[in-house]
Design a protein around this motif. Structure first.
Motif, short mmCIF file in Angstrom:
data_model
loop_
_atom_site.label_atom_id
_atom_site.label_comp_id
_atom_site.label_asym_id
_atom_site.label_seq_id
_atom_site.Cartn_x
_atom_site.Cartn_y
_atom_site.Cartn_z
N LYS A 1 19.73 -31.52 43.30
CA LYS A 1 19.63 -32.07 41.84
C LYS A 1 18.10 -32.23 41.52
O LYS A 1 17.82 -33.40 42.06
N GLN A 2 17.57 -31.55 40.79
CA GLN A 2 16.13 -31.93 40.42
C GLN A 2 15.99 -32.13 38.79
O GLN A 2 16.42 -30.94 38.29
N GLY B 1 9.07 -24.45 38.96
CA GLY B 1 8.51 -23.87 40.20
C GLY B 1 8.71 -24.71 41.34
O GLY B 1 8.87 -24.36 42.62
N HIS B 2 8.50 -25.87 41.48
CA HIS B 2 8.64 -27.09 42.53
C HIS B 2 10.12 -26.83 43.07
O HIS B 2 10.27 -26.82 44.15
N ALA C 1 14.11 -25.05 47.04
CA ALA C 1 15.24 -24.46 47.32
C ALA C 1 15.09 -23.29 48.36
O ALA C 1 15.81 -23.00 49.46
N ARG C 2 13.83 -22.47 48.35
CA ARG C 2 13.46 -21.45 49.12
C ARG C 2 13.41 -21.94 50.57
O ARG C 2 13.93 -21.52 51.51
N LYS C 3 12.52 -23.08 50.69
CA LYS C 3 12.41 -23.66 52.00
C LYS C 3 13.63 -24.14 52.63
O LYS C 3 13.68 -24.15 53.86
N LEU D 1 15.78 -14.83 39.94
CA LEU D 1 15.52 -15.72 41.11
C LEU D 1 16.60 -16.75 41.42
O LEU D 1 16.82 -17.14 42.63
N LEU D 2 16.96 -17.57 40.42
CA LEU D 2 18.04 -18.70 40.41
C LEU D 2 19.23 -17.90 41.23
O LEU D 2 19.90 -18.66 42.13
N ALA D 3 19.73 -16.82 40.94
CA ALA D 3 20.97 -16.20 41.20
C ALA D 3 20.85 -15.87 42.90
O ALA D 3 21.58 -15.96 43.62
#
Length: 83
Positions: free
Chosen positions: A2-3, A12-13, A18-20, A58-60
């Motif tokens: 949660k950010q 972007g951060h 999330a990707r990492k 991208l979020l999906a």
């Protein structure tokens, strides 16, 4: 995860983190989301010209969603949150 995100740079951060967490490279995420790797890079670096449709794709792909709520003051709840 949660950010708080108030700017394109914040979003972007959050996407980069999330990707990492999912151990994906930008190229792998691009393939999964149907976007270009360059687009992923721009979003992660906070480029403000991203279309909403692109952001939602991208979020999906990361299995994330956006929640809209009243804006908080963004004040840490304790001294520990400062560090």
């Amino acid at each position: 995860m949660k950010q708080l995100a108030r700017t394109p740079k914040d979003i972007g951060h959050a996407i980069r983190e999330a990707r990492k967490e999912r151990r994906l490279s930008q190229t792998e995420l691009a393939s999964k989301s149907g976007l270009w790797q360059e687009t992923i890079s721009k979003i992660e670096n906070g480029v403000a010209s991203t279309k909403l449709e692109t952001l939602f794709d991208l979020l999906a792909a990361l299995d994330l969603e956006i929640q809209v709520q009243p804006r908080s003051k963004g004040v840490p709840s304790s001294m520990e949150d400062l560090f």
